[in-house]
Design a protein around this motif. Structure first.
Motif, PDB file in Angstrom:
ATOM      1  N   HIS A  74       0.854  -1.194   0.000  1.00  0.00           N
ATOM      2  CA  HIS A  74       0.000   0.000   0.000  1.00  0.00           C
ATOM      3  C   HIS A  74       0.887   1.240   0.000  1.00  0.00           C
ATOM      4  CE1 HIS A  74      -3.666  -2.325   0.908  1.00  0.00           C
ATOM      5  NE2 HIS A  74      -2.865  -3.064   1.658  1.00  0.00           N
ATOM      6  N   LEU A  75       0.613   2.178  -0.915  1.00  0.00           N
ATOM      7  CA  LEU A  75       1.370   3.421  -1.010  1.00  0.00           C
ATOM      8  C   LEU A  75       0.426   4.610  -0.905  1.00  0.00           C
ATOM      9  CD1 LEU A  75       3.848   3.012  -4.031  1.00  0.00           C
ATOM     10  CD2 LEU A  75       4.468   3.182  -1.622  1.00  0.00           C
ATOM     11  N   THR A  76       0.835   5.648  -0.182  1.00  0.00           N
ATOM     12  CA  THR A  76       0.087   6.896  -0.217  1.00  0.00           C
ATOM     13  C   THR A  76       0.301   7.561  -1.578  1.00  0.00           C
ATOM     14  OG1 THR A  76       1.946   8.155   0.669  1.00  0.00           O
ATOM     15  CG2 THR A  76       0.350   7.254   2.268  1.00  0.00           C
ATOM     16  N   GLU A  77      -0.579   8.495  -1.912  1.00  0.00           N
ATOM     17  CA  GLU A  77      -0.434   9.205  -3.181  1.00  0.00           C
ATOM     18  C   GLU A  77       0.879   9.975  -3.225  1.00  0.00           C
ATOM     19  OE1 GLU A  77      -2.740  12.492  -6.012  1.00  0.00           O
ATOM     20  OE2 GLU A  77      -3.180  12.380  -3.875  1.00  0.00           O
ATOM     21  N   ARG A  78       1.245  10.578  -2.091  1.00  0.00           N
ATOM     22  CA  ARG A  78       2.476  11.388  -2.108  1.00  0.00           C
ATOM     23  C   ARG A  78       3.713  10.512  -2.278  1.00  0.00           C
ATOM     24  NH1 ARG A  78       1.764  13.693   4.075  1.00  0.00           N
ATOM     25  NH2 ARG A  78       2.244  11.777   5.218  1.00  0.00           N
ATOM     26  N   ALA A  79       3.688   9.279  -1.751  1.00  0.00           N
ATOM     27  CA  ALA A  79       4.815   8.369  -1.958  1.00  0.00           C
ATOM     28  C   ALA A  79       4.858   7.886  -3.404  1.00  0.00           C
ATOM     29  CB  ALA A  79       4.719   7.176  -1.010  1.00  0.00           C
ATOM     30  N   ASN A  80       3.683   7.576  -3.946  1.00  0.00           N
ATOM     31  CA  ASN A  80       3.597   7.098  -5.328  1.00  0.00           C
ATOM     32  C   ASN A  80       4.098   8.163  -6.309  1.00  0.00           C
ATOM     33  OD1 ASN A  80       2.807   5.241  -7.416  1.00  0.00           O
ATOM     34  ND2 ASN A  80       1.039   6.548  -7.777  1.00  0.00           N
ATOM     35  N   MET A  81       3.655   9.401  -6.121  1.00  0.00           N
ATOM     36  CA  MET A  81       4.063  10.482  -7.021  1.00  0.00           C
ATOM     37  C   MET A  81       5.537  10.859  -6.814  1.00  0.00           C
ATOM     38  SD  MET A  81       1.586  10.985  -8.975  1.00  0.00           S
ATOM     39  CE  MET A  81       2.071  12.481  -9.832  1.00  0.00           C
ATOM     40  N   ALA A  82       6.021  10.704  -5.590  1.00  0.00           N
ATOM     41  CA  ALA A  82       7.432  11.003  -5.329  1.00  0.00           C
ATOM     42  C   ALA A  82       8.342   9.941  -5.926  1.00  0.00           C
ATOM     43  CB  ALA A  82       7.677  11.098  -3.823  1.00  0.00           C
ATOM     44  N   LEU A 158       9.741  15.645 -15.261  1.00  0.00           N
ATOM     45  CA  LEU A 158       9.218  15.704 -13.893  1.00  0.00           C
ATOM     46  C   LEU A 158       7.939  16.532 -13.842  1.00  0.00           C
ATOM     47  CD1 LEU A 158       9.449  15.034 -10.935  1.00  0.00           C
ATOM     48  CD2 LEU A 158      11.088  16.901 -10.666  1.00  0.00           C
ATOM     49  N   ALA A 159       7.924  17.645 -14.559  1.00  0.00           N
ATOM     50  CA  ALA A 159       6.729  18.496 -14.572  1.00  0.00           C
ATOM     51  C   ALA A 159       5.524  17.758 -15.155  1.00  0.00           C
ATOM     52  CB  ALA A 159       7.015  19.776 -15.366  1.00  0.00           C
ATOM     53  N   THR A 160       5.739  17.007 -16.227  1.00  0.00           N
ATOM     54  CA  THR A 160       4.614  16.301 -16.861  1.00  0.00           C
ATOM     55  C   THR A 160       4.137  15.134 -16.007  1.00  0.00           C
ATOM     56  OG1 THR A 160       6.177  14.963 -18.155  1.00  0.00           O
ATOM     57  CG2 THR A 160       5.297  16.922 -19.218  1.00  0.00           C
ATOM     58  N   ARG A 161       5.005  14.586 -15.165  1.00  0.00           N
ATOM     59  CA  ARG A 161       4.622  13.459 -14.293  1.00  0.00           C
ATOM     60  C   ARG A 161       3.433  13.833 -13.408  1.00  0.00           C
ATOM     61  NH1 ARG A 161       7.019   8.947 -11.647  1.00  0.00           N
ATOM     62  NH2 ARG A 161       6.369   8.722  -9.464  1.00  0.00           N
ATOM     63  N   PHE A 162       3.382  15.094 -12.975  1.00  0.00           N
ATOM     64  CA  PHE A 162       2.336  15.514 -12.039  1.00  0.00           C
ATOM     65  C   PHE A 162       1.090  16.054 -12.730  1.00  0.00           C
ATOM     66  CE2 PHE A 162       6.021  15.130  -9.433  1.00  0.00           C
ATOM     67  CZ  PHE A 162       5.549  14.787  -8.186  1.00  0.00           C
ATOM     68  N   ASN A 163       1.173  16.292 -14.034  1.00  0.00           N
ATOM     69  CA  ASN A 163      -0.002  16.685 -14.825  1.00  0.00           C
ATOM     70  C   ASN A 163      -0.770  17.834 -14.173  1.00  0.00           C
ATOM     71  OD1 ASN A 163      -1.789  16.513 -16.982  1.00  0.00           O
ATOM     72  ND2 ASN A 163      -3.155  15.112 -15.894  1.00  0.00           N
ATOM     73  N   LEU A 167       2.683  23.638 -12.970  1.00  0.00           N
ATOM     74  CA  LEU A 167       4.071  23.185 -13.059  1.00  0.00           C
ATOM     75  C   LEU A 167       4.657  23.473 -14.435  1.00  0.00           C
ATOM     76  CD1 LEU A 167       4.234  19.659 -11.365  1.00  0.00           C
ATOM     77  CD2 LEU A 167       5.530  21.676 -10.702  1.00  0.00           C
ATOM     78  N   SER A 168       5.889  23.983 -14.460  1.00  0.00           N
ATOM     79  CA  SER A 168       6.606  24.164 -15.725  1.00  0.00           C
ATOM     80  C   SER A 168       8.087  23.918 -15.471  1.00  0.00           C
ATOM     81  CB  SER A 168       6.381  25.575 -16.277  1.00  0.00           C
ATOM     82  OG  SER A 168       6.857  26.548 -15.363  1.00  0.00           O
ATOM     83  N   ALA A 169       8.869  23.918 -16.535  1.00  0.00           N
ATOM     84  CA  ALA A 169      10.299  23.609 -16.414  1.00  0.00           C
ATOM     85  C   ALA A 169      11.118  24.550 -17.287  1.00  0.00           C
ATOM     86  CB  ALA A 169      10.555  22.166 -16.827  1.00  0.00           C
ATOM     87  N   ILE A 170      12.291  24.936 -16.765  1.00  0.00           N
ATOM     88  CA  ILE A 170      13.201  25.818 -17.505  1.00  0.00           C
ATOM     89  C   ILE A 170      14.644  25.378 -17.259  1.00  0.00           C
ATOM     90  CG2 ILE A 170      11.658  27.826 -17.414  1.00  0.00           C
ATOM     91  CD1 ILE A 170      13.400  28.936 -15.128  1.00  0.00           C
ATOM     92  N   GLY A 171      15.557  25.982 -18.030  1.00  0.00           N
ATOM     93  CA  GLY A 171      16.983  25.814 -17.778  1.00  0.00           C
ATOM     94  C   GLY A 171      17.491  26.982 -16.954  1.00  0.00           C
ATOM     95  N   TYR A 172      18.699  26.851 -16.412  1.00  0.00           N
ATOM     96  CA  TYR A 172      19.227  27.892 -15.526  1.00  0.00           C
ATOM     97  C   TYR A 172      19.392  29.242 -16.228  1.00  0.00           C
ATOM     98  CZ  TYR A 172      19.958  24.961 -11.448  1.00  0.00           C
ATOM     99  OH  TYR A 172      19.753  24.173 -10.340  1.00  0.00           O
ATOM    100  N   SER A 173      19.669  29.229 -17.517  1.00  0.00           N
ATOM    101  CA  SER A 173      19.848  30.508 -18.225  1.00  0.00           C
ATOM    102  C   SER A 173      18.571  31.340 -18.211  1.00  0.00           C
ATOM    103  CB  SER A 173      20.291  30.256 -19.662  1.00  0.00           C
ATOM    104  OG  SER A 173      19.297  29.525 -20.365  1.00  0.00           O
ATOM    105  N   GLU A 174      17.436  30.663 -18.123  1.00  0.00           N
ATOM    106  CA  GLU A 174      16.142  31.376 -18.137  1.00  0.00           C
ATOM    107  C   GLU A 174      15.775  31.973 -16.786  1.00  0.00           C
ATOM    108  OE1 GLU A 174      13.067  29.084 -20.644  1.00  0.00           O
ATOM    109  OE2 GLU A 174      14.677  27.627 -20.312  1.00  0.00           O
ATOM    110  N   THR A 175      16.537  31.670 -15.744  1.00  0.00           N
ATOM    111  CA  THR A 175      16.197  32.231 -14.426  1.00  0.00           C
ATOM    112  C   THR A 175      16.488  33.729 -14.350  1.00  0.00           C
ATOM    113  OG1 THR A 175      18.367  31.614 -13.494  1.00  0.00           O
ATOM    114  CG2 THR A 175      16.553  30.036 -13.223  1.00  0.00           C
TER     115      THR A 175
END
Length: 274
Positions: A74-82, A158-163, A167-175
């Motif tokens: 048995h897994l909690t949702e937070r463990a499963n998503m992690a 990783l961002a798409t995993r949580f749907n 959530l979005s994703a960038i590279g360090y140059s975009e910070t």
């Protein structure tokens, strides 16, 4: 007397036995809590032996968090998503898995009066540490969580995993192109005294910077953030105590008070309390 322990390799440095001992004394719970350092190939057998000897639960740290999932019925949702488990419970002949890292982080931020709702959060790193905190952060209803990683594709995966559209994703140059209310370092850079390639332009005098690493002194990352006028810098010691408190609650159904435990650990780190 119920028995608990923490599995890890290495494990000598673990503060978990001290933390749980203090929780037990505070809440008058009759438990023992020790530590175990199996080799990676021996982890599954070590857990089985502990269960057979009457163990009630275990914490799991590196490098066993991913392996631990495979033992759980048995897994909690937070463990499963992690994709990782740090808390095992043994009840009725079954193994239950949870991940308390994220709630430990969120509760520590709240204890420092850091607002997360409707705020813009930058999460640095796309490994297990980052993965483990995303769901609890999303539960706080932030305006957005941006994942930044050296390998942008890994951050995007990783961002798409949580749907979740926040959530979005960038590279360090975009910070350099935007600012954030909260910046969380979930990379291992501080462990090797390295600085991630974060642009100082993403920090303002309203930004709170958090590093999951802790020590007697501020990490290089937090020192750098303070130099760039971050409003507040926080290390990960409170997260350590917070995730332990959540594990303790899962096992004992009693919520320990964390302030004194945190103060004790802090004084030990700084060499005040030997």
């Amino acid at each position: 007397m119920d028995n608990y322990l923490v599995f890890g390799n290495p494990i000598a440095q673990s503060k978990s036995p001290l933390i749980h001992q203090m929780f037990a004394e505070q809440t008058q719970q009759a438990i023992t809590y020790t530590k175990s350092q199996p080799e990676e190939a021996e982890f599954k057998a070590s857990v089985a032996t502990f269960i057979n000897n009457g163990g009630k639960g275990a914490n799991v740290t590196a490098p066993f968090k991913e392996q631990a999932i495979q033992l759980c019925e048995h897994l909690t949702e937070r463990a499963n998503m992690a994709g990782a488990v740090n808390t095992l419970s043994f009840r009725d002949g079954k193994v239950y898995g949870d991940n308390t890292d994220g709630i430990g982080l969120v509760n520590d931020l709240k204890s420092h009066q850091v607002q997360l709702t409707n705020k813009s959060i930058l999460l640095m790193g796309a490994g297990g540490a980052a993965r483990g905190v995303i769901l609890p952060l999303l539960a706080e209803n932030p305006a957005r969580i941006v994942i930044v990683n050296r390998t942008v594709e890994k951050a995007k995966l990783l961002a798409t995993r949580f749907n979740d559209e926040k959530l979005s994703a960038i590279g360090y140059s975009e910070t350099a192109e935007t600012t954030f209310d909260v910046i969380i370092n979930a990379t291992s850079a501080s462990l090797s005294a390295n600085l991630p390639d974060l642009s100082p332009k993403c920090i303002t005098e309203k930004t709170v910077c958090y590093d999951m690493v802790y020590g007697a002194e501020l990490s290089l990352f937090l020192t750098w953030c303070a130099e760039h006028k971050a409003r507040q810098v926080i290390d990960g010691l409170g997260m350590l105590v917070g995730q332990a408190a959540e594990s303790f609650y899962i096992w004992r159904k009693v919520r320990p008070e964390q302030t004194q435990v945190l103060a004790k650990l802090r004084s030990q780190l700084q060499g005040v309390d030997k």
